[in-house]
Design an enzyme around this catalytic site. Structure first.
Site, mmCIF file in Angstrom:
data_model
loop_
_atom_site.group_PDB
_atom_site.id
_atom_site.type_symbol
_atom_site.label_atom_id
_atom_site.label_comp_id
_atom_site.label_asym_id
_atom_site.label_seq_id
_atom_site.Cartn_x
_atom_site.Cartn_y
_atom_site.Cartn_z
ATOM 1 C CG HIS A 367 -13.378 15.906 27.503
ATOM 2 N ND1 HIS A 367 -12.577 16.459 28.487
ATOM 3 C CD2 HIS A 367 -12.532 15.422 26.572
ATOM 4 C CE1 HIS A 367 -11.312 16.289 28.170
ATOM 5 N NE2 HIS A 367 -11.248 15.659 27.008
ATOM 6 C CB ALA A 368 -12.753 19.512 23.455
ATOM 7 C CG HIS A 397 -5.808 19.017 21.087
ATOM 8 N ND1 HIS A 397 -4.637 18.383 21.418
ATOM 9 C CD2 HIS A 397 -6.775 18.071 21.186
ATOM 10 C CE1 HIS A 397 -4.881 17.122 21.706
ATOM 11 N NE2 HIS A 397 -6.185 16.901 21.571
ATOM 12 C CD GLU A 398 -10.502 18.283 20.385
ATOM 13 O OE1 GLU A 398 -10.580 17.300 19.609
ATOM 14 O OE2 GLU A 398 -10.179 18.160 21.573
ATOM 15 C CG HIS A 401 -7.756 14.876 17.226
ATOM 16 N ND1 HIS A 401 -6.821 13.901 17.449
ATOM 17 C CD2 HIS A 401 -8.012 15.440 18.445
ATOM 18 C CE1 HIS A 401 -6.518 13.873 18.751
ATOM 19 N NE2 HIS A 401 -7.218 14.802 19.370
ATOM 20 C CD GLU A 425 -5.115 12.958 21.717
ATOM 21 O OE1 GLU A 425 -5.327 14.179 21.749
ATOM 22 O OE2 GLU A 425 -6.015 12.126 21.527
ATOM 23 C CG HIS A 526 -9.242 11.412 29.193
ATOM 24 N ND1 HIS A 526 -9.433 12.681 29.705
ATOM 25 C CD2 HIS A 526 -8.934 11.585 27.876
ATOM 26 C CE1 HIS A 526 -9.236 13.580 28.749
ATOM 27 N NE2 HIS A 526 -8.937 12.945 27.638
ATOM 28 C CE1 TYR A 536 -5.291 13.773 24.894
ATOM 29 C CE2 TYR A 536 -5.671 12.099 26.567
ATOM 30 C CZ TYR A 536 -6.130 12.864 25.516
ATOM 31 O OH TYR A 536 -7.415 12.717 25.079
HETATM 32 O O1 X8Z Z 1 -8.754 15.386 26.204
HETATM 33 C C1 X8Z Z 1 -8.063 16.195 25.635
HETATM 34 C C2 X8Z Z 1 -8.554 16.856 24.354
HETATM 35 C C3 X8Z Z 1 -9.380 15.962 23.554
HETATM 36 S S1 X8Z Z 1 -8.488 14.685 22.826
HETATM 37 C C4 X8Z Z 1 -9.380 18.073 24.694
HETATM 38 N N1 X8Z Z 1 -6.882 16.585 26.154
HETATM 39 C C5 X8Z Z 1 -6.396 16.037 27.414
HETATM 40 C C6 X8Z Z 1 -7.251 16.484 28.589
HETATM 41 O O2 X8Z Z 1 -8.047 17.412 28.424
HETATM 42 O O3 X8Z Z 1 -7.105 15.921 29.668
HETATM 43 C C7 X8Z Z 1 -5.944 17.518 25.561
HETATM 44 C C8 X8Z Z 1 -4.850 17.677 26.577
HETATM 45 C C9 X8Z Z 1 -4.992 16.557 27.561
HETATM 46 ZN ZN ZN Z 2 -7.155 15.107 21.403
#
Ligand code: X8Z
Ligand code: ZN
Length: 630
Positions: A367-368, A397-398, A401, A425, A526, A536
């Site tokens: 997960h990024a 996105h990354e 941060h 975010e 998450h 988010y």
């Molecule tokens: O978790 C993330 C990022 C890392 S902060 C990749 N996002 C959420 C997800 O993937 O559920 C970005 C959009 C929503």
């Molecule tokens: Zn993020």
């Protein structure tokens, strides 16, 4: 991603950090806490003294806390990075140990900070004391063994998710493989198998998850909160109840637009798959939307593309593949956008130390996430990048941060974080709004020519499939968790409540009955990763506010969705000034500094998508929208 007090590490996770990585904040040396009352200094805690409840005591406490925090977060981040990029028994052991230490320190700091509640202190000191009281994600109670147990559970949950695989057509596949197939599959039997297959990794997490909720709630109550959800809602420079009401208000503003999109997409899926797979009324089948959690629907653009009056002339994934992009070039391209705004290039160590692709020889957290390992210059991303449109967005996105982390690195230690977690975010997402415009894709040579106005609706539809479809998902994950933490949803109700929230907020249903032991929330990063998710939802509002303000500053007078800030150093300087504030001031001030807006405002989303909403309303004429069968 960070949460208030996080710190060094990643921005996608828990407690400490700022990106999407991890650093939980759990604590074990709880043993050293044995027999001590709240707020007392214990051996090994690192705090130099038990500070008196005076102005001078508060100042000395904050100086000590900042030093201790800087030290432990760098140490923790390096251990967490080691585990996230190489999951083994030993790295899990080490991470649990350090996370327990961090939690123990955080709880101790929170308790000490509360001793100064009625002491007169300078405004900056008051803010730091408040951040210390409110900044935890999963506090452990102050009894021996609790922080250790909590830390072991959270490392185990995160690792179970990250190493999860399931049997598909006779072989074991990972989430990233499954996601790639799901994005392109138009076979409902296959999408169902992938949806259900991935969810076989999570029933085993349920007992751990329920125990974790118990421990964290006990810790939250000791800190004076009703439960852990109330603690999470307290970090937004407003009373926790007002914050919940604020998210309701924002959702009410955007919900009609979501219902319009849902209605249109459902009709197109019905036309494609027929009544037996997707009826033309009621909820949408969740596995048909091209994403494992149905949180972004852009991958099914081909199914829902306008039938008449102009189609999109390009597919970003195809453009990237045809241009020969590789993952590192995607990241270089992302960096190029930020430097075009006048921001400094990423440090050489970023390129040497980041994980840009999935290593073949070991288990990692795919997960990024974005990391700040030393609260200063050692910034990195950790991704398993594929060359496609989804990861093009994620790279921007990354990096948002990382650029935020770098901008606030000269703030005092306790202010090195986003104005709130939604800001963290929204930075990269705001940049992504420009980076996805055809104008920009043309500027960097991906598109031969900029499409005309006839492609506005196709473009906006693509954007809405990702941005508008996301909104109810951004809300429902924590609505589920808030109910879990409050006890409104008990462990036996976990899965039914999740399914009910999918229906209530997103208007979606799973492709078939869920098994009795299902724990579908555990199949979303998450949840086992313990990263609060309302951030988010907020980011999806903020990014449009940032975009509208930036385009006004740039003197843009055309439609908002066509505006790109690429190369605008004046906008970049003003944006970076907001980033440099970190969390030194309430988020409302940061918002005002850059946008002039008073607080949250969903009208910027409405502005951006206005032509599409009108078009969708026309398309939906004669359809009964909504999903309630009543
Ligand atoms: O978790 C993330 C990022 C890392 S902060 C990749 N996002 C959420 C997800 O993937 O559920 C970005 C959009 C929503
Ligand atoms: Zn993020």
């Amino acid at each position: 991603m960070k949460r208030q007090l996080m710190t060094a590490a990643a921005v996608c996770v828990l407690a400490i950090t700022a990106g999407c990585a991890s650093t939980s904040a759990h604590n074990p040396e709880a043993a050293s806490t044995q027999g001590q009352g709240q707020g007392q200094i214990q051996a090994g805690s690192g705090l130099k003294a038990d500070y008196p409840a005076t102005t001078a005591g508060a100042n000395a406490f904050i100086a000590d806390a900042e030093a201790r925090w800087a030290e432990i977060t760098e140490y923790a981040a390096r251990v967490q990075w080691s585990r996230a990029t190489n999951i083994t028994f030993d790295t899990m052991w080490l991470e649990s140990k350090v996370n327990a230490e961090v939690t123990e320190l955080q709880v101790q700091l929170a308790n000490q900070a509360a001793k100064f509640n009625t002491v007169t202190v300078a405004p900056d000191v008051r803010r730091k004391l408040d951040l210390l009281r409110l900044g935890l994600v999963l506090p452990a109670p102050n009894r021996p063994g609790a922080a250790d147990e909590l830390a072991q559970i959270t490392t185990r949950l995160d690792s179970a998710y990250s190493t999860g695989k399931f049997d598909y057509k006779g072989r074991q596949i990972t989430l990233d493989e499954a996601s790639l197939i799901l994005a392109d599959s138009r076979d409902p039997q296959e999408t169902k198998a992938l949806y259900e297959g991935w969810r076989t990794i999570s029933p085993a997490m349920k007992v751990d998850y329920a125990r974790m909720v118990e421990i964290a709630n006990e810790g939250s109550r000791e800190l004076g909160f009703a439960d852990t959800g109330a603690l999470w809602r307290s970090g937004y420079d407003m009373p926790a109840d007002d914050f919940a009401a604020e998210t309701d208000r924002l959702w009410a503003q955007v919900k009609p637009f979501y219902e319009n999109l849902h209605c249109y997409v459902r009709a197109r899926l019905n036309a494609r798959y027929g009544d037996a797979v997707q009826p033309d009324h009621g909820p949408i089948r969740a596995d048909l939307l091209g994403n494992m959690w149905s949180q972004q629907w852009g991958n099914i653009y081909d199914i829902v593309a306008p039938a008449t009056g102009g189609a999109s002339s390009y597919d970003l994934t195809d453009l990237l593949v045809k241009a020969g992009y590789d993952p590192t070039r995607m990241v270089r391209t992302g960096e190029g956008f930020y430097t075009s705004l006048g921001l400094a290039p990423l440090p050489q160590t970023f390129w040497e130390r980041s994980q840009i692709v999935r290593p073949r020889d070991r288990e990692v957290v795919c997960h990024a996430s974005a990391w700040d390992l030393d609260n200063a210059d050692d910034i990195r991303i950790k991704m398993c990048t594929n060359v496609n449109a989804d990861d093009f967005y994620t790279v921007h996105h990354e990096l948002g941060h990382n650029y935020y982390q770098r901008a606030y690195k000269d703030q005092p230690m306790l202010f090195r974080n986003g104005a709130n977690d939604g800001f963290h975010e929204a930075i990269g997402d705001f940049i992504g709004l420009s980076a996805l415009t055809p104008t920009y894709l043309h500027q960097i040579g991906l598109l031969d020519q900029v499409p005309g106005e006839d492609e506005d609706i196709p473009f906006l539809l693509k954007m809405a499939l990702d941005k508008i479809a996301f909104l109810p998902f951004g809300l429902m994950v924590d609505r589920w968790r808030w109910d879990v933490f409050s006890g409104e949803t008990t462990p036996v109700q976990y899965n039914a409540a999740w399914t009910a929230d999918m229906l209530k907020y997103q208007g979606l249903v799973p492709p078939g009955a869920r098994p009795a032991d299902a724990f579908d929330p555990g199949a979303k990063y998450h949840v086992p990763g313990n990263t609060p998710y309302t951030r988010y939802f907020l980011a999806h509002i903020y990014q449009f506010q940032f975009q509208r303000a930036a385009c006004r500053q740039a003197g843009w007078t055309g439609p908002l969705h066509r505006c790109s800030t690429y190369g605008n150093t004046a906008v970049g300087a003003r944006f970076n000034a907001m980033l440099e504030m970190g969390q030194s001031r309430p988020w409302q001030e940061a918002m005002k500094a850059f946008t002039g807006d008073e607080g949250n405002d969903a009208s910027a989303i409405a502005d951006y998508f206005a032509p599409l909403n009108t078009w969708l309303t026309q398309q939906n004429q004669g359809r009964r929208c909504g999903w309630s069968e009543a």
